[in-house]
Design an enzyme around this catalytic site. Structure first.
Site, mmCIF file in Angstrom:
data_model
loop_
_atom_site.group_PDB
_atom_site.id
_atom_site.type_symbol
_atom_site.label_atom_id
_atom_site.label_comp_id
_atom_site.label_asym_id
_atom_site.label_seq_id
_atom_site.Cartn_x
_atom_site.Cartn_y
_atom_site.Cartn_z
ATOM 1 N N TYR A 128 16.718 30.496 7.039
ATOM 2 C CA TYR A 128 15.576 31.220 7.619
ATOM 3 C C TYR A 128 15.749 31.401 9.120
ATOM 4 O O TYR A 128 16.148 30.471 9.835
ATOM 5 C CB TYR A 128 14.286 30.432 7.399
ATOM 6 C CG TYR A 128 13.715 30.532 6.013
ATOM 7 C CD1 TYR A 128 13.362 31.769 5.469
ATOM 8 C CD2 TYR A 128 13.497 29.387 5.266
ATOM 9 C CE1 TYR A 128 12.802 31.855 4.203
ATOM 10 C CE2 TYR A 128 12.940 29.465 3.995
ATOM 11 C CZ TYR A 128 12.598 30.701 3.466
ATOM 12 O OH TYR A 128 12.048 30.777 2.218
ATOM 13 N N LYS A 132 0.845 -1.203 0.000
ATOM 14 C CA LYS A 132 0.000 0.000 0.000
ATOM 15 C C LYS A 132 0.878 1.250 0.000
ATOM 16 O O LYS A 132 2.098 1.162 0.234
ATOM 17 C CB LYS A 132 -0.915 -0.018 1.229
ATOM 18 C CG LYS A 132 -0.173 -0.034 2.563
ATOM 19 C CD LYS A 132 -1.093 -0.347 3.731
ATOM 20 C CE LYS A 132 -0.315 -0.376 5.036
ATOM 21 N NZ LYS A 132 -1.143 -0.825 6.171
ATOM 22 N N MET A 158 11.773 24.511 2.379
ATOM 23 C CA MET A 158 10.843 23.678 1.617
ATOM 24 C C MET A 158 11.573 22.784 0.616
ATOM 25 O O MET A 158 11.262 21.608 0.459
ATOM 26 C CB MET A 158 9.837 24.564 0.870
ATOM 27 C CG MET A 158 8.779 23.788 0.122
ATOM 28 S SD MET A 158 7.712 24.833 -0.891
ATOM 29 C CE MET A 158 6.855 25.786 0.353
ATOM 30 N N ARG A 170 -10.506 -0.171 14.661
ATOM 31 C CA ARG A 170 -10.218 0.631 13.476
ATOM 32 C C ARG A 170 -11.094 0.152 12.318
ATOM 33 O O ARG A 170 -11.952 0.878 11.859
ATOM 34 C CB ARG A 170 -8.724 0.544 13.138
ATOM 35 C CG ARG A 170 -8.288 1.545 12.100
ATOM 36 C CD ARG A 170 -6.798 1.496 11.845
ATOM 37 N NE ARG A 170 -6.337 0.235 11.254
ATOM 38 C CZ ARG A 170 -5.147 0.055 10.710
ATOM 39 N NH1 ARG A 170 -4.280 1.054 10.694
ATOM 40 N NH2 ARG A 170 -4.804 -1.103 10.191
HETATM 41 C C1 LIG Z 1 -0.354 -1.817 6.866
HETATM 42 C C2 LIG Z 1 -0.984 -3.093 7.261
HETATM 43 C C3 LIG Z 1 -0.226 -4.272 7.266
HETATM 44 C C4 LIG Z 1 1.281 -4.286 7.105
HETATM 45 O O1 LIG Z 1 1.826 -3.867 8.327
HETATM 46 P P1 LIG Z 1 3.406 -3.751 8.577
HETATM 47 O O2 LIG Z 1 3.497 -3.361 10.010
HETATM 48 O O3 LIG Z 1 3.869 -2.678 7.659
HETATM 49 O O4 LIG Z 1 4.012 -5.053 8.270
HETATM 50 C C5 LIG Z 1 -0.890 -5.467 7.492
HETATM 51 N N1 LIG Z 1 -2.220 -5.486 7.718
HETATM 52 C C6 LIG Z 1 -2.978 -4.368 7.754
HETATM 53 C C7 LIG Z 1 -4.427 -4.463 8.033
HETATM 54 C C8 LIG Z 1 -2.381 -3.122 7.543
HETATM 55 O O5 LIG Z 1 -3.117 -2.015 7.594
#
Ligand SMILES: *Cc1c(COP(=O)(O)O)cnc(C)c1O
Length: 371
Positions: A269, A60, A317, A155
């Site tokens: 700055y 992701k 920046m 969550r």
């Molecule tokens: C991001 C995520 C993972 C991966 O987690 P890591 O700690 O990066 O290995 C696995 N499962 C869910 C539901 C996540 O949101």
């Protein structure tokens, strides 16, 4: 396959899998991000070797900032079959590079606008509420799905009572996966781990569907947490809690200008730094707009090989001032992230975690991939 790689729908900086960019001979004013694809694969293999079950890959947020297409393409090449992304859009980008056989799970499940993306790209939404279950069964009645259960993190996912209510209906439809996520897996001694494990077992024991609970931290907690499929993300890309991970990313910032500064003169700055000796200051390209947050300035260094050079003044920046007085020659570029100063060192300096450093890596960097 090769002919598709430069397809205009793909994000243009995600070139893969080779170090194909002419960054060596031309001085460009953008940071150069080098991603070691071999290290990603060996991190996956090391995590895979810790379990007896299937190991997936979470890619992701553009592969934790490193480039999801490249990571996915390389991982599917060594036999990884299950991939996880945050939303349907991310999943759609991966279908072509992964090929038709890989399973692409979507953590956010099936949102109302996602139906076409899910269907066209054969994504597997991890349904997390009664609403999503209703929508999925109504709009894509024959499409695959998994179920996300909440075991205490609060969550995403069905809570035990809600699961109980729909369980029989759902199981009749043949989910591909039952999963949950641990809130405290990076703290092995936290009592929450055992508590969530127990809840997960209570709500899934005896069901003949593959189960998944462990991300990187969960893999390290031990066999009880592994079930049928693990979901490592950060560990693949060289971040804690996978302490033995191979380093994956190096970031070099080009020097745009070098100047001599006399004692008493200030840099940057707010005049926060004053020269106490005759100094040479290099201005490098890269700043908080590229994920190099201001907070880290006082605690980090930039490196010429192994030689550390302090940051002077505030991070701007797009630029950072660096004291290169002690170098024989000002270099063409300085390394801010690499084996000398790893992701989690930058994270400590910025009072955050490696995940945030990686996923904040700037879109302006020139990315190249090597083995
Ligand atoms: C991001 C995520 C993972 C991966 O987690 P890591 O700690 O990066 O290995 C696995 N499962 C869910 C539901 C996540 O949101």
């Amino acid at each position: 396959m090769a002919a598709n790689r430069a397809s205009p729908q793909q994000t243009p900086h995600l070139l893969f899998p080779l170090p194909c960019l002419p960054v060596k001979n031309r001085a460009m004013a953008t940071g150069r991000l080098y991603i070691n694809s071999d290290a990603v694969l060996s991190n996956w293999r090391a995590l895979d070797a810790m379990t007896d079950c299937e190991t997936g890959a979470v890619v992701k947020a553009n592969g934790y900032g490193t480039g999801a297409i490249s990571a996915a393409h390389n991982l599917v090449g060594i036999g990884v079959r299950s991939f996880f992304v945050a939303d349907a859009q991310e999943g759609a980008l991966l279908r072509k590079p992964l090929g038709p056989d890989a399973c692409i799970y979507v953590f956010s499940g099936h949102m109302s606008g996602d139906t076409d993306l899910i269907r066209l790209n054969d994504l597997v939404p991890l349904l997390n509420s009664q609403d999503q279950i209703t929508r999925h069964f109504r709009d894509l009645p024959d499409a695959p799905f998994g179920i996300q259960l909440d075991t205490g993190m609060n969550r995403l996912g069905l809570e035990p009572e809600a699961w109980q209510a729909v369980r029989e209906t759902v199981l009749r439809r043949g989910p591909l996966l039952l999963m949950s996520h641990l809130a405290c897996a990076d703290s092995p001694d936290h009592s929450m781990n055992a508590q969530q494990l127990q809840v997960f077992k209570d709500v899934t024991d005896g069901i003949d569907v593959p189960r998944s609970l462990a991300a990187t931290g969960g893999i390290l907690l031990g066999q009880e947490y592994h079930f049928d499929l693990t979901r490592p993300g950060i560990g693949l890309f060289g971040g804690l809690p996978f302490r033995d991970a191979r380093h994956v990313v190096r970031l070099d910032l080009p020097v745009i200008q070098v100047r001599d500064v006399a004692p008493g003169e200030t840099v940057g700055y707010g005049n926060t730094w004053t020269a106490t000796r005759a100094s040479r200051i290099a201005t490098v390209a890269g700043g908080y707009a590229d994920g190099l947050v201001r907070l880290m300035g006082p605690k980090i260094r930039l490196f010429d090989g192994q030689t550390p050079c302090p940051v002077v003044g505030r991070i701007s920046m797009d630029m950072i001032g660096v004291d290169v007085t002690d170098l024989a020659e000002p270099p063409e570029a300085l390394t801010i992230l690499g084996p000398q100063q790893r992701v989690d060192t930058l994270a400590d300096a910025a009072q955050t975690i490696g995940y945030e450093i990686l996923t904040s890596l700037g879109g302006r960097y020139t990315r190249s991939y090597s083995s």
